[in-house]
Design an enzyme around this catalytic site. Sequence first.
Site, short mmCIF file in Angstrom:
data_model
loop_
_atom_site.label_atom_id
_atom_site.label_comp_id
_atom_site.label_asym_id
_atom_site.label_seq_id
_atom_site.Cartn_x
_atom_site.Cartn_y
_atom_site.Cartn_z
CG MET A 31 -1.90 -1.20 1.18
SD MET A 31 -3.44 -0.90 2.05
CE MET A 31 -2.84 -0.64 3.71
CG LEU A 34 7.34 1.58 -0.88
CD1 LEU A 34 8.15 1.44 -2.16
CD2 LEU A 34 6.52 0.31 -0.64
CG HIS A 38 6.70 -2.07 2.17
ND1 HIS A 38 6.60 -0.86 2.81
CD2 HIS A 38 5.47 -2.63 2.26
CE1 HIS A 38 5.37 -0.69 3.26
NE2 HIS A 38 4.66 -1.75 2.95
N GLY A 148 4.68 -10.47 3.97
CA GLY A 148 5.45 -10.41 5.22
C GLY A 148 4.77 -11.18 6.35
CD GLN A 149 4.89 -15.25 10.02
OE1 GLN A 149 4.50 -15.63 8.91
NE2 GLN A 149 4.39 -15.73 11.14
CG ASP A 151 0.58 -7.53 7.83
OD1 ASP A 151 -0.17 -6.87 8.54
OD2 ASP A 151 1.60 -7.05 7.30
CD GLN A 154 -1.94 -8.91 4.15
OE1 GLN A 154 -2.76 -8.02 4.34
NE2 GLN A 154 -0.69 -8.66 3.84
CB SER A 187 2.76 2.23 6.40
OG SER A 187 3.39 1.42 5.43
#
Length: 293
Positions: A31, A34, A38, A148-149, A151, A154, A187
């Site tokens: 999103m 960065l 990321h 990414g771990q 999340d 997700q 972020s």
Amino acid sequence: MEIINRRQRMSSVARKIRRDQDRSIGLVPTMGALHEGHLSLVNEARRMCDVVVVSVFVNPTQFGPSEDYEHYPRNLTRDTAILTDYNVDYIFAPAPEEIYRKDFSTYVNVGGLSKLLEGETRPGHFRGVATVVAILLNTVRPDFAFFGQKDAQQALIIKRMVRDLAFDTEIVVLPTVREDSGLAISSRNLYLDAEEKESASVIHRALKQVKEAFKKGERNATKLAEVVRTTIEAEPRVRVDYVSVVDAETLEKLDKLDDRPILIAVAAYVGKTRLIDNTVLNKTKKDPGLAKA
Ligand code: AMP
């Protein structure tokens, strides 16, 4: 590097890469705003794939009505400069109307998993995530997509969707990147002032403590969750939303821990900012993301 705004252009560029050039494509969905987290995904994509596409899209459907969609940090100029340095081939940065066309009416709902943990506090969040990731995967058709771990839920939901709906993409999950204080980079950390940031690092300390308690032989899930909660709540600026001790694959709640991989997931408010973090106990080598996180 090219910035692509149109879905059709993105599809046709990706098709050419796959068909005419027979080169592999790695997609890193983001999103924007960065940060090092990321960029660790971008680095791995660069290492594994011939062509790297980074999508920058603040996805409206994954934000609840009282969440921060309007205020979410956006800075495509800065993101472009960073991704140029990282040797990315394409940035896919569509406008919301490009993704959600008039009369958009098809959503992806990954049953079960989406209702738990984050899904309890953020109903509809994972429907939005799964839907946009499905659109991105169908547009780019990457060989690999990187998540990414940080999340963890997700990543699990995306893997389940890819398996259930037979997407032809391999999902790669990479470890959480942290600041020196241990705070997971996010972020949303941009919303924190210096003192709040310092306070927020208690979340990682609490997760380290629970690892220690587990190492020393504690197997009672309630007691382990309590270790996390009391450590975090000793910090007055931080308020726990939930601490969950669950099976790392199914997110099923556990009472007594055995030797299967276990996810300890935390959500906490620092002021008005909601942060999440997690750790995995009994990591296996089977899942590289979990193994390294
Ligand atoms: P976002 O822009 O927040 O949607 O994140 C895009 C991707 O970056 C997701 O797969 C996140 O899990 C991943 N990510 C975000 N923060 C981190 C971090 N600190 N370490 C590793 N990956 C991250």
